[in-house]
Structures are given as C-alpha cells and as structure tokens.
Design a protein around this motif. Structure first.
Motif, PDB file in Angstrom:
ATOM      1  N   THR A 112       0.853  -1.182   0.000  1.00 61.61           N
ATOM      2  CA  THR A 112       0.000   0.000   0.000  1.00 61.61           C
ATOM      3  C   THR A 112       0.887   1.228   0.000  1.00 61.61           C
ATOM      4  O   THR A 112       1.693   1.419   0.913  1.00 61.61           O
ATOM      5  CB  THR A 112      -0.910   0.034   1.243  1.00 61.61           C
ATOM      6  OG1 THR A 112      -1.658  -1.159   1.281  1.00 61.61           O
ATOM      7  CG2 THR A 112      -1.836   1.227   1.212  1.00 61.61           C
ATOM      8  N   THR A 114      -0.351   4.482  -0.393  1.00 56.85           N
ATOM      9  CA  THR A 114      -1.060   5.691   0.008  1.00 56.85           C
ATOM     10  C   THR A 114      -0.561   6.205   1.354  1.00 56.85           C
ATOM     11  O   THR A 114      -0.481   5.459   2.320  1.00 56.85           O
ATOM     12  CB  THR A 114      -2.576   5.430   0.091  1.00 56.85           C
ATOM     13  OG1 THR A 114      -3.011   4.957  -1.168  1.00 56.85           O
ATOM     14  CG2 THR A 114      -3.336   6.685   0.457  1.00 56.85           C
ATOM     15  N   LEU A 117      -5.164  10.292   2.426  1.00 56.55           N
ATOM     16  CA  LEU A 117      -6.449  10.116   1.767  1.00 56.55           C
ATOM     17  C   LEU A 117      -7.145  11.469   1.734  1.00 56.55           C
ATOM     18  O   LEU A 117      -7.311  12.107   2.767  1.00 56.55           O
ATOM     19  CB  LEU A 117      -7.315   9.111   2.528  1.00 56.55           C
ATOM     20  CG  LEU A 117      -8.782   9.018   2.093  1.00 56.55           C
ATOM     21  CD1 LEU A 117      -8.882   8.458   0.682  1.00 56.55           C
ATOM     22  CD2 LEU A 117      -9.564   8.165   3.068  1.00 56.55           C
ATOM     23  N   LYS A 142       2.258  10.454  -1.431  1.00 56.01           N
ATOM     24  CA  LYS A 142       1.380   9.584  -2.215  1.00 56.01           C
ATOM     25  C   LYS A 142      -0.050   9.756  -1.708  1.00 56.01           C
ATOM     26  O   LYS A 142      -0.349   9.526  -0.547  1.00 56.01           O
ATOM     27  CB  LYS A 142       1.841   8.145  -2.105  1.00 56.01           C
ATOM     28  CG  LYS A 142       3.199   7.986  -2.751  1.00 56.01           C
ATOM     29  CD  LYS A 142       3.729   6.603  -2.665  1.00 56.01           C
ATOM     30  CE  LYS A 142       4.924   6.516  -3.528  1.00 56.01           C
ATOM     31  NZ  LYS A 142       6.126   6.260  -3.131  1.00 56.01           N
ATOM     32  N   VAL A 143      -0.943  10.166  -2.635  1.00 58.13           N
ATOM     33  CA  VAL A 143      -2.298  10.559  -2.281  1.00 58.13           C
ATOM     34  C   VAL A 143      -3.316   9.663  -2.977  1.00 58.13           C
ATOM     35  O   VAL A 143      -3.160   9.341  -4.152  1.00 58.13           O
ATOM     36  CB  VAL A 143      -2.566  12.030  -2.701  1.00 58.13           C
ATOM     37  CG1 VAL A 143      -3.983  12.439  -2.350  1.00 58.13           C
ATOM     38  CG2 VAL A 143      -1.565  12.957  -2.057  1.00 58.13           C
ATOM     39  N   PHE A 144      -4.360   9.294  -2.251  1.00 54.82           N
ATOM     40  CA  PHE A 144      -5.513   8.620  -2.835  1.00 54.82           C
ATOM     41  C   PHE A 144      -6.687   9.555  -2.663  1.00 54.82           C
ATOM     42  O   PHE A 144      -6.926  10.086  -1.590  1.00 54.82           O
ATOM     43  CB  PHE A 144      -5.783   7.288  -2.139  1.00 54.82           C
ATOM     44  CG  PHE A 144      -6.977   6.558  -2.700  1.00 54.82           C
ATOM     45  CD1 PHE A 144      -6.875   5.880  -3.894  1.00 54.82           C
ATOM     46  CD2 PHE A 144      -8.188   6.583  -2.042  1.00 54.82           C
ATOM     47  CE1 PHE A 144      -7.967   5.204  -4.427  1.00 54.82           C
ATOM     48  CE2 PHE A 144      -9.289   5.917  -2.556  1.00 54.82           C
ATOM     49  CZ  PHE A 144      -9.181   5.235  -3.752  1.00 54.82           C
TER      50      PHE A 144
END
Length: 147
Positions: A112, A114, A117, A142-144
């Motif tokens: 993972t 991300t 969020l 790192k963006v979701f």
C-alpha cells in the motif's frame, strides 16, 4: 477540451501533454476526440539501460481511445446513436514496465503506497481539492482521492 486543459493546469502537468491534431485511429467509428497515452522513459533511466542514449526514449503506447457515438448503434436494430467514450489500457505492457523498474530499483516495495487520503464530504470545491492533491503530489506524498 477547455475543462480538460483547466484540470491539466490545476494538476501542473501541462508540460507532459501533447495536443496533436494529426493523430488518427479507428476512423470508421470514432466520432470525436481521440487520445493516446504514451510512456516516455526519462533520460536518467535511459542512460542506466544504455550508456550512449542522450534523449528521452518512447516506450510506446500504453492506452488509447476516444468518443464513438455511432458504434453502439451499429449493433442496435433501431440504429440509435448512444453517446460513448472508451479507453483501452495495455495492462500487460504497464505491468512489464513496472516489473522492470522494480527489478532495477533497490527500494522496498510496499503493498500500500497511500500516505494521505483526500475525501470529499460534498460535491463542491473540486478545483480546491485538485489543487491540494497536486501540491501533495509535488511534495512527494502519495495521495488517494475518494469522491
């Protein structure tokens, strides 16, 4: 097209986009905009694999598609025009490239990636969310995004 270029500007990726009016594909059924995603290997990666390479190297098309309002109607007995947009993604090619990069890199692979969020509680403020996501990406985070 105006909205697309506004969003590209918000994400700060206009330098990674090429607008090419000579691109042609599936002329018998595409009825509007067509697009193609081409993966470019940066200069540092190119030189690792081939020491005498000085420029970016095109790895090739990894996706393509467009608008085809008449295609569904070709299979409809009444010949109705149905608004459609589609894309085809070369998953095998993308995975192959990712595997090669992972093998060449000594970095630990996480299941993972991300770190942040960004969720929307309402439908407004799209531009502000896009700006925030772009800022986080530019900072290496790192963006979701979840709508």
């Amino acid at each position: 097209m105006k909205s697309l270029f506004e969003y590209l500007h918000l994400f700060g990726v206009t330098d990674k986009i090429s607008f090419d009016l000579s691109l042609a594909r599936g002329l018998d059924y595409y009825t509007g905009v067509i697009y193609e995603a081409v993966l470019i290997q940066n200069q540092a990666e190119s030189q690792q694999q081939n020491d005498h390479t000085e420029e970016s190297v095109s790895v090739g098309s990894v996706a393509g598609g467009g608008r085809y309002d008449g295609l569904v109607g070709m299979f409809d007995p009444k010949g109705r025009k149905v608004p459609c947009v589609g894309v085809s993604i070369g998953i095998e090619r993308i995975f192959s490239i990712m595997e090669q990069k992972a093998e060449a890199s000594e970095a630990k692979i996480r299941t993972t990636e991300t770190q942040v969020l960004v969720a929307a509680a309402q439908k407004k403020l799209l531009e502000e969310r896009m700006k925030l996501i772009s800022e986080l990406w530019n900072a290496g985070i790192k963006v979701f995004y979840c709508a």
